[in-house]
Enzyme design. Structure first.
Site, PDB file in Angstrom:
ATOM      1  N   ARG B  69      55.910 -61.610 -76.236  1.00  0.00           N
ATOM      2  CA  ARG B  69      56.499 -60.988 -75.371  1.00  0.00           C
ATOM      3  C   ARG B  69      57.979 -60.184 -75.440  1.00  0.00           C
ATOM      4  O   ARG B  69      58.342 -59.334 -74.536  1.00  0.00           O
ATOM      5  CB  ARG B  69      56.422 -62.131 -73.865  1.00  0.00           C
ATOM      6  CG  ARG B  69      55.860 -62.672 -73.351  1.00  0.00           C
ATOM      7  CD  ARG B  69      55.568 -63.908 -73.556  1.00  0.00           C
ATOM      8  NE  ARG B  69      54.885 -64.466 -74.890  1.00  0.00           N
ATOM      9  CZ  ARG B  69      54.038 -64.806 -74.990  1.00  0.00           C
ATOM     10  NH1 ARG B  69      53.095 -64.784 -73.950  1.00  0.00           N
ATOM     11  NH2 ARG B  69      53.302 -65.655 -75.656  1.00  0.00           N
ATOM     12  N   THR B  70      58.470 -61.311 -76.517  1.00  0.00           N
ATOM     13  CA  THR B  70      60.534 -60.811 -76.700  1.00  0.00           C
ATOM     14  C   THR B  70      59.816 -59.274 -77.246  1.00  0.00           C
ATOM     15  O   THR B  70      60.968 -58.004 -76.377  1.00  0.00           O
ATOM     16  CB  THR B  70      60.482 -61.788 -77.851  1.00  0.00           C
ATOM     17  OG1 THR B  70      60.622 -62.987 -77.051  1.00  0.00           O
ATOM     18  CG2 THR B  70      61.694 -60.864 -77.616  1.00  0.00           C
ATOM     19  N   LYS B  97      57.664 -55.254-100.440  1.00  0.00           N
ATOM     20  CA  LYS B  97      58.039 -54.902-102.043  1.00  0.00           C
ATOM     21  C   LYS B  97      59.191 -56.066-102.228  1.00  0.00           C
ATOM     22  O   LYS B  97      59.674 -55.664-103.423  1.00  0.00           O
ATOM     23  CB  LYS B  97      58.590 -53.476-102.359  1.00  0.00           C
ATOM     24  CG  LYS B  97      57.094 -52.267-101.898  1.00  0.00           C
ATOM     25  CD  LYS B  97      57.920 -51.826-102.215  1.00  0.00           C
ATOM     26  CE  LYS B  97      56.963 -50.316-101.985  1.00  0.00           C
ATOM     27  NZ  LYS B  97      57.495 -48.830-101.490  1.00  0.00           N
ATOM     28  N   ARG B 118      63.878 -60.278 -85.134  1.00  0.00           N
ATOM     29  CA  ARG B 118      63.320 -61.617 -84.882  1.00  0.00           C
ATOM     30  C   ARG B 118      63.045 -62.274 -86.477  1.00  0.00           C
ATOM     31  O   ARG B 118      62.178 -61.284 -87.388  1.00  0.00           O
ATOM     32  CB  ARG B 118      61.512 -62.134 -84.004  1.00  0.00           C
ATOM     33  CG  ARG B 118      60.895 -63.419 -84.238  1.00  0.00           C
ATOM     34  CD  ARG B 118      60.095 -63.642 -83.701  1.00  0.00           C
ATOM     35  NE  ARG B 118      60.533 -64.216 -82.688  1.00  0.00           N
ATOM     36  CZ  ARG B 118      59.893 -64.024 -81.348  1.00  0.00           C
ATOM     37  NH1 ARG B 118      58.004 -64.346 -81.562  1.00  0.00           N
ATOM     38  NH2 ARG B 118      60.443 -64.616 -80.137  1.00  0.00           N
ATOM     39  N   HIS B 146      67.799 -68.213 -79.736  1.00  0.00           N
ATOM     40  CA  HIS B 146      66.515 -66.747 -79.039  1.00  0.00           C
ATOM     41  C   HIS B 146      67.283 -67.128 -77.744  1.00  0.00           C
ATOM     42  O   HIS B 146      67.119 -66.987 -76.505  1.00  0.00           O
ATOM     43  CB  HIS B 146      65.784 -67.529 -78.001  1.00  0.00           C
ATOM     44  CG  HIS B 146      64.701 -66.957 -78.475  1.00  0.00           C
ATOM     45  ND1 HIS B 146      64.729 -65.356 -77.814  1.00  0.00           N
ATOM     46  CD2 HIS B 146      63.492 -66.654 -78.118  1.00  0.00           C
ATOM     47  CE1 HIS B 146      63.351 -64.528 -77.658  1.00  0.00           C
ATOM     48  NE2 HIS B 146      62.690 -65.949 -78.029  1.00  0.00           N
TER      49      HIS B 146
END
Lengths: 171, 322
Positions: B69-70, B97, B118, B146
């Site tokens: 969703r985000t 890496k 995120r 959030h």
């Protein structure tokens, strides 16, 4: 060993005869009083172990104290502790007081005041904090969140370090 | 170095100062700023019309953790406003890496006008914001913040209940690790709820730093062990799943797994007009048969993520008279 008990010019409590008997006065240097009992060696470590650089150290441990019940005292002959060192000292001895002595007289008194911000000194205890996972590029930053008991809050994750945790990291 | 973020002085805080700001925590925003965001988002609810407000902008999405969703609602929001979107995929980028968050951020700020990030580490978005000359929007950092989810949740309450103040809220579930729950509680500190009940098994109660923060901000809340005690008074029930992935010890997760569940029977004892929100994804705490209940508002909540994030992007990037 016979120790001097002549004058009480270095700022120790006048009733602290037991202490005065144990450690002689110093002509120049620093007297750190009101260290929590058992923390004297940690204080020396925090000061960079001045004895390894030729300074003479006198230490009294676990003496009675009217303020703290039991306390330690450290005298460092010939070394004047800076304000910055006093601040850092507050992290493991938040009630400590420092007297700067010159020619047997106290010329300055400095109370250990914990710094508002600490950079790169403490480590966050939260394993998922970015300052732990990315420590090469994110040096730890802590803000003072409590004085008694001493507490610091991590800037990045908000986790608080207790006085015991701070002491164990620095001791 | 380009500096597109404006320093945030006291004057900027007083007025509605969204432009160029990082969005790290909902605590950084005033009630009036949130209300102006909601008012702007209202304009985008309903059938979408093509817009070019952000046609000159590139939005970067950098999701170091899974997201549906985000990520998609930010992407949709950017596209609906005419912006271009570039996406950092951790599984095909130099992160494999061992590239650091520092270097990744420095690249993203050079390639885009805004970064939505995120990350599994608490504080990652804050660190990125300190490094970046372009605004960083926190799409979730570990179990901490959030902000855009909390803004969306409050926006949903405002749209469905007509107000945020004066309501009784129950926040049920993993209040220890669920950043959505924490951010929702932080968001409520900006308003005047009648009461907030925080319901969870003991091991999922909010962490000390959260309760300390809530107390410091004067939120009127009570910790309760059982939903049944409070559901009859609840206007907004906010539910979260147990965040299995954030447990340091999976044995601890096993002990609380399945320890709470919203059933239709429990729901039937709820107050009339109550709404149920959930940031999703769901687990066993929210059975599918609840979806047909009149109070189930979580799909509406998820869909409102696009207009809310359109308003957010527009305000931060300052396009189109935001």
């Amino acid at each position: 060993m016979r120790v001097s008990t002549v004058a009480r010019g270095d700022g120790q409590h006048p009733n602290d005869d037991q202490t005065t008997m144990l450690v002689r006065k110093i002509p120049d240097g620093s007297v750190i009083d009101h260290i929590a009992a058992g923390k004297a060696l940690s204080v020396l470590r925090l000061l960079g172990n001045p004895q390894e650089n030729g300074f003479t150290i006198a230490m009294v441990m676990n003496v009675s104290s009217s303020k703290m019940k039991r306390k330690d005292i450290v005298k460092v002959e010939g070394m004047e502790i800076s304000q910055e060192q006093v601040q850092r000292l507050a992290l493991i001895a938040p009630r400590a007081s420092v007297n700067i002595v010159r020619s047997y007289r106290v010329v300055a008194k400095r109370n250990a005041v914990p710094p508002r911000t600490l950079r790169g000194i403490l480590s966050c205890t939260a394993p998922t904090c970015v300052s732990v996972r990315e420590k090469d590029s994110a040096p730890s930053i802590f803000f003072l969140s409590g004085r008694s008991p001493l507490r610091y809050r991590c800037k990045y994750c908000g986790r608080e370090l207790t006085e015991k945790e701070i002491s164990s990291q620095l001791g | 170095m380009r500096r597109r973020k404006e320093p945030l002085g006291a004057d900027a805080v007083r007025r509605d100062a969204w432009k160029g700001r990082d969005v790290i925590s909902i605590l950084d925003f005033s009630r009036s700023e949130l209300e102006s965001l909601f008012a702007a988002a209202d304009e985008f609810v309903g059938p979408p019309r093509p817009r070019k407000d952000l046609a000159d902008y590139i939005v970067a999405t950098a999701f170091f953790e899974p997201s549906t969703r985000t990520r998609l609602s930010f992407t949709t929001a950017a596209l609906r406003l005419g912006a271009k979107v570039i996406d950092l995929s951790p599984d095909v980028s130099s992160l494999l890496k061992g590239e650091s968050l520092h270097d990744t951020t420095m690249m993203l700020e050079g390639y885009s006008d805004l970064i939505v990030m995120r990350h599994p580490s608490e504080g990652a978005a804050l660190l990125a914001a300190e490094l970046s000359s372009v605004p960083v929007v926190n799409g979730g950092d570990g179990s901490q913040h959030h902000p855009s989810q909390a803004m969306l949740d409050l926006f949903t309450v405002r749209r469905l209940k007509g107000k945020i103040d004066g309501l009784t809220y129950t926040v049920l579930g993993d209040n220890r690790y669920a950043r959505s729950a924490t951010s929702f509680l932080y968001g409520l500190t900006k308003f005047r709820p009648k009461m907030v009940y925080v319901v969870s098994p003991e091991s999922l109660r909010p962490r000390d730093e959260i309760t300390k923060q809530l107390k410091g901000l004067g939120l009127r809340y009570e910790l309760r062990p059982e939903l049944e005690q409070v559901i009859g008074n609840t206007d907004v029930l906010y539910l979260t799943r147990i965040q299995k992935e954030r447990f340091p010890d999976l044995n601890e997760y096993e002990k609380v797994k399945g320890s709470y569940k919203l059933t239709k029977d429990v729901l039937a004892r709820g107050k009339g007009g109550m709404i149920v929100l959930h940031p999703l994804p769901r687990s066993t705490e929210l059975p599918y048969d609840v979806d047909s209940a009149k109070s189930a508002a979580y799909m509406t909540q998820a869909h409102l993520g696009v207009p809310l994030r359109m308003a957010l992007l527009l305000k931060v990037l300052g396009g189109g008279g935001a």
